[in-house]
Motif scaffolding. Structure first.
Motif, PDB file in Angstrom:
ATOM      1  N   TRP A 142      -2.725 102.547   3.007  1.00  0.00           N
ATOM      2  CA  TRP A 142      -1.838 101.943   3.763  1.00  0.00           C
ATOM      3  C   TRP A 142      -1.668 100.694   3.307  1.00  0.00           C
ATOM      4  O   TRP A 142      -2.708  99.720   3.466  1.00  0.00           O
ATOM      5  N   LEU A 143      -0.586  99.987   2.893  1.00  0.00           N
ATOM      6  CA  LEU A 143      -0.314  98.839   2.477  1.00  0.00           C
ATOM      7  C   LEU A 143      -0.378  97.697   3.460  1.00  0.00           C
ATOM      8  O   LEU A 143      -0.644  96.643   3.128  1.00  0.00           O
ATOM      9  N   HIS A 144      -0.294  98.084   4.778  1.00  0.00           N
ATOM     10  CA  HIS A 144      -0.134  96.991   5.637  1.00  0.00           C
ATOM     11  C   HIS A 144      -1.504  96.744   6.338  1.00  0.00           C
ATOM     12  O   HIS A 144      -1.434  96.150   7.607  1.00  0.00           O
ATOM     13  N   SER A 145      -2.670  96.931   5.923  1.00  0.00           N
ATOM     14  CA  SER A 145      -3.843  96.592   6.471  1.00  0.00           C
ATOM     15  C   SER A 145      -4.661  95.990   5.495  1.00  0.00           C
ATOM     16  O   SER A 145      -4.488  95.970   4.521  1.00  0.00           O
ATOM     17  N   GLY A 146      -5.907  95.494   5.923  1.00  0.00           N
ATOM     18  CA  GLY A 146      -6.887  94.896   5.125  1.00  0.00           C
ATOM     19  C   GLY A 146      -7.728  95.802   4.139  1.00  0.00           C
ATOM     20  O   GLY A 146      -8.366  95.249   3.256  1.00  0.00           O
ATOM     21  N   ASN A 147      -7.916  96.742   4.789  1.00  0.00           N
ATOM     22  CA  ASN A 147      -8.320  97.969   3.953  1.00  0.00           C
ATOM     23  C   ASN A 147      -8.162  99.184   3.534  1.00  0.00           C
ATOM     24  O   ASN A 147      -8.758 100.139   2.985  1.00  0.00           O
ATOM     25  N   GLY A 148      -6.817  99.315   3.664  1.00  0.00           N
ATOM     26  CA  GLY A 148      -5.989 100.329   3.246  1.00  0.00           C
ATOM     27  C   GLY A 148      -5.957 101.577   4.220  1.00  0.00           C
ATOM     28  O   GLY A 148      -5.316 102.660   3.766  1.00  0.00           O
ATOM     29  N   SER A 204      -2.295  98.679  13.320  1.00  0.00           N
ATOM     30  CA  SER A 204      -1.618  97.942  12.182  1.00  0.00           C
ATOM     31  C   SER A 204      -0.151  98.474  11.956  1.00  0.00           C
ATOM     32  O   SER A 204       0.944  98.010  11.615  1.00  0.00           O
ATOM     33  N   GLY A 205       0.069  99.865  12.234  1.00  0.00           N
ATOM     34  CA  GLY A 205       1.252 100.438  12.330  1.00  0.00           C
ATOM     35  C   GLY A 205       2.293  99.921  13.338  1.00  0.00           C
ATOM     36  O   GLY A 205       3.584  99.592  13.050  1.00  0.00           O
ATOM     37  N   TYR A 206       1.541  99.647  14.582  1.00  0.00           N
ATOM     38  CA  TYR A 206       2.551  98.948  15.584  1.00  0.00           C
ATOM     39  C   TYR A 206       2.910  97.543  15.005  1.00  0.00           C
ATOM     40  O   TYR A 206       4.328  97.017  15.284  1.00  0.00           O
ATOM     41  N   LYS A 207       2.026  96.549  14.577  1.00  0.00           N
ATOM     42  CA  LYS A 207       2.147  95.345  14.354  1.00  0.00           C
ATOM     43  C   LYS A 207       3.374  95.335  13.322  1.00  0.00           C
ATOM     44  O   LYS A 207       4.417  94.619  12.970  1.00  0.00           O
ATOM     45  N   THR A 208       3.279  96.374  12.214  1.00  0.00           N
ATOM     46  CA  THR A 208       4.239  96.373  10.969  1.00  0.00           C
ATOM     47  C   THR A 208       5.597  96.803  11.498  1.00  0.00           C
ATOM     48  O   THR A 208       6.448  96.076  11.080  1.00  0.00           O
ATOM     49  N   LEU A 209       5.663  97.724  12.331  1.00  0.00           N
ATOM     50  CA  LEU A 209       6.925  98.043  12.841  1.00  0.00           C
ATOM     51  C   LEU A 209       7.432  97.074  13.593  1.00  0.00           C
ATOM     52  O   LEU A 209       8.700  96.596  13.567  1.00  0.00           O
ATOM     53  N   SER A 210       6.681  96.387  14.466  1.00  0.00           N
ATOM     54  CA  SER A 210       7.293  95.323  15.380  1.00  0.00           C
ATOM     55  C   SER A 210       7.753  94.031  14.431  1.00  0.00           C
ATOM     56  O   SER A 210       8.791  93.466  14.664  1.00  0.00           O
ATOM     57  N   ARG A 211       7.219  93.756  13.475  1.00  0.00           N
ATOM     58  CA  ARG A 211       7.559  92.656  12.472  1.00  0.00           C
ATOM     59  C   ARG A 211       8.877  93.108  11.830  1.00  0.00           C
ATOM     60  O   ARG A 211       9.655  92.254  11.697  1.00  0.00           O
ATOM     61  N   GLU A 212       9.065  94.243  11.328  1.00  0.00           N
ATOM     62  CA  GLU A 212       9.936  94.562  10.617  1.00  0.00           C
ATOM     63  C   GLU A 212      11.221  94.696  11.380  1.00  0.00           C
ATOM     64  O   GLU A 212      12.397  94.393  11.012  1.00  0.00           O
ATOM     65  N   THR A 213      11.088  95.099  12.829  1.00  0.00           N
ATOM     66  CA  THR A 213      12.199  95.198  13.888  1.00  0.00           C
ATOM     67  C   THR A 213      12.869  93.703  14.040  1.00  0.00           C
ATOM     68  O   THR A 213      14.055  93.528  14.121  1.00  0.00           O
ATOM     69  N   THR A 214      11.626  92.883  14.300  1.00  0.00           N
ATOM     70  CA  THR A 214      12.069  91.401  14.532  1.00  0.00           C
ATOM     71  C   THR A 214      12.875  90.891  13.473  1.00  0.00           C
ATOM     72  O   THR A 214      14.009  90.341  13.395  1.00  0.00           O
ATOM     73  N   GLN A 215      12.592  91.087  12.210  1.00  0.00           N
ATOM     74  CA  GLN A 215      13.047  90.537  10.953  1.00  0.00           C
ATOM     75  C   GLN A 215      14.455  91.159  10.574  1.00  0.00           C
ATOM     76  O   GLN A 215      15.561  90.448  10.302  1.00  0.00           O
ATOM     77  N   HIS A 216      14.632  92.485  11.173  1.00  0.00           N
ATOM     78  CA  HIS A 216      15.917  92.925  11.006  1.00  0.00           C
ATOM     79  C   HIS A 216      16.954  92.349  11.960  1.00  0.00           C
ATOM     80  O   HIS A 216      18.058  92.202  11.578  1.00  0.00           O
ATOM     81  N   ILE A 217      16.428  92.190  13.374  1.00  0.00           N
ATOM     82  CA  ILE A 217      17.197  91.660  14.349  1.00  0.00           C
ATOM     83  C   ILE A 217      17.874  90.079  13.812  1.00  0.00           C
ATOM     84  O   ILE A 217      18.935  89.710  14.044  1.00  0.00           O
ATOM     85  N   VAL A 218      16.718  89.326  13.392  1.00  0.00           N
ATOM     86  CA  VAL A 218      16.925  88.069  12.683  1.00  0.00           C
ATOM     87  C   VAL A 218      18.103  88.520  11.540  1.00  0.00           C
ATOM     88  O   VAL A 218      18.935  87.404  11.475  1.00  0.00           O
ATOM     89  N   GLY A 219      18.040  89.209  10.823  1.00  0.00           N
ATOM     90  CA  GLY A 219      18.886  89.506   9.542  1.00  0.00           C
ATOM     91  C   GLY A 219      20.265  89.573  10.148  1.00  0.00           C
ATOM     92  O   GLY A 219      21.166  89.106   9.671  1.00  0.00           O
ATOM     93  N   ARG A 220      20.572  90.464  11.140  1.00  0.00           N
ATOM     94  CA  ARG A 220      21.695  90.874  11.906  1.00  0.00           C
ATOM     95  C   ARG A 220      22.218  89.296  12.412  1.00  0.00           C
ATOM     96  O   ARG A 220      23.597  89.213  12.416  1.00  0.00           O
TER      97      ARG A 220
END
Length: 448
Positions: free
Chosen positions: A92-98, A104-120
């Motif tokens: 798993w690419l989004h954690s410190g140990n794979g 880690s899934g929730y944090k990654t999804l939240s970050r991508e969602t926020t960046q998508h909103i900012v992009g729009r």
């Protein structure tokens, strides 16, 4: 995108023996965007699994460049081959140990969602597109917590639920500021005009006196503040200011919802402390091996036992050819050379991976000599931490760390220490190795 697709997108195959990985269908190349090969499969190609590209724990170099385009071939040849013969796994690419976790899934999804909103939001801008693009880029690069970045983004877009905004949208509640009771609570009033906010700014170590005329519009004020980024310590001042804004908001909520008053100095102190903690964490994350060595101070000398072999390692890289020269030196308790190796590798990867490859080769050489007790001097604090913890932040380093620890189990005793650079002969061997055509070994100390 459903959860299964999201997890699959962030997962890569971690190559072991290669038998369970499909070359053309699985996500297994770390350097490619989605992990898939970008090459078109040759019409006469019958190979299907990754293990068909491997022979004797090495990539089949004539076959790989012939089957894949140059980009894919370079990425594949850069993947470390596990010498333990373990099965392929998932990383798993989004954690410190794979390892995937719900957190880690929730944090990654939240970050991508926020960046998508900012992009729009950026795409929706017209005449001020360039300035706003800079605004968002600056915001996401600040050394502050992610929740504070999101808080500033909401403030810039007029989405912070202050009293006036809530009243205008719902017709419920009171638009008047709970802090001063004099005016409607807009974002600008809450940050700058309320007497309770002004108390905080008077005690803050940073004063933006030149921006007092811009406090009627938070976005205009923020853009004007960003102009300070070119000054000495300008970035630090912006980051601290961002934390002060966050603490003003928290102080406002404590009074509104819990009727708790906080001294303005305490608010400023919290902002300074939180910012300093974040900067410290950020500095540790990007610290280079050389920086880490300096920060750790002088390396304590290792106690050398009479029945242990000391293994020292050095690497050199030739910029023109990207060749890596590896020097390995084995010495006894009397500091006499027992064996030495000069190894040449026809690729140059990142510094940490190069050193890890050298450590692995050194342990293999020691095993071939049938030594039972060794101490390996690791020339990188970061690599030493990875070896001792078994946790790596990238899939390639994870494979190398696994191999090193599997090799460690083959000895009666195999320990690691930070290299104090007490012997320069190893550096001379790695430099010499850059000029050889094949690996060389010395068993006579006079040859070193």
């Amino acid at each position: 995108m459903n959860v299964r697709d999201f997890v699959q997108k962030g997962t890569r195959k971690k190559i072991g023996n290669g038998k369970a990985t499909n070359i053309w269908e699985d996500n297994w190349i770390p350097g490619n965007k989605d992990g898939r090969v970008t090459s078109t499969r040759p019409q006469d190609c019958t190979i299907r699994r990754v293990d068909e590209l491997i022979s004797g724990f090495r990539w089949r170099k004539p076959l790989v460049p012939r089957t894949f385009n140059r980009k894919d071939a370079d990425e594949i040849l850069d993947i470390p081959i596990s010498i333990s013969g373990r099965e392929d796994g998932n990383y798993w690419l989004h954690s410190g140990n794979g390892i995937y976790t719900v957190n880690s899934g929730y944090k990654t999804l939240s970050r991508e969602t926020t960046q998508h909103i900012v992009g729009r939001a950026d795409e929706a801008e017209t005449s001020s597109a360039n300035s706003n693009g800079k605004q968002w880029k600056w915001l996401w690069k600040l050394r502050v917590k992610r929740k504070i970045k999101h808080f500033i983004w909401r403030s810039l877009n007029g989405l912070l639920p202050v009293n006036a905004l809530v009243f205008n949208r719902t017709n419920h509640g009171d638009p008047i500021c709970d802090g001063c009771g004099d005016q409607n609570e807009s974002i600008e009033h809450m940050f700058f005009q309320c007497c309770r906010a002004q108390e905080v700014w008077k005690m803050a170590p940073i004063q933006w006196d030149g921006l007092t005329g811009q406090t009627g519009n938070f976005r205009v004020w923020w853009n004007a503040m960003l102009e300070a980024s070119g000054r000495i310590e300008g970035r630090e001042h912006i980051e601290l200011t961002t934390n002060i804004l966050w603490q003003i908001w928290k102080r406002r909520n404590e009074w509104k919802f819990n009727a708790k008053r906080e001294h303005p100095w305490k608010t400023v102190n919290k902002a300074q402390q939180e910012w300093q903690e974040q900067v410290s964490a950020w500095s540790n994350e990007i610290m280079t091996p050389e920086d880490a060595g300096r920060e750790g101070g002088e390396v304590e000398p290792v106690e050398v036992r009479s029945d242990e072999v000391q293994i020292k390692i050095s690497t050199s890289v030739q910029e023109q050819t990207k060749c890596v020269g590896i020097g390995i030196l084995a010495i006894n308790h009397s500091h006499q050379v027992m064996s030495a190796w000069g190894l040449i590798d026809r690729k140059a990867v990142n510094q940490l991976q190069t050193i890890a490859e050298a450590v692995k080769m050194a342990i293999i050489k020691a095993r071939h000599q049938q030594w039972q007790k060794i101490t390996v001097h690791v020339p990188s604090p970061q690599l030493l931490k990875v070896i001792m913890s078994g946790v790596a932040k990238d899939i390639k380093m994870s494979t190398l760390a696994d191999d090193i620890n599997n090799l460690r189990a083959l000895f009666q005793k195999c320990s690691f220490c930070l290299d104090g650079r007490l012997d320069k002969r190893c550096d001379l061997i790695s430099d010499y190795a850059l000029g050889i055509l094949q690996d060389e070994e010395w068993i006579n100390s006079q040859c070193v």
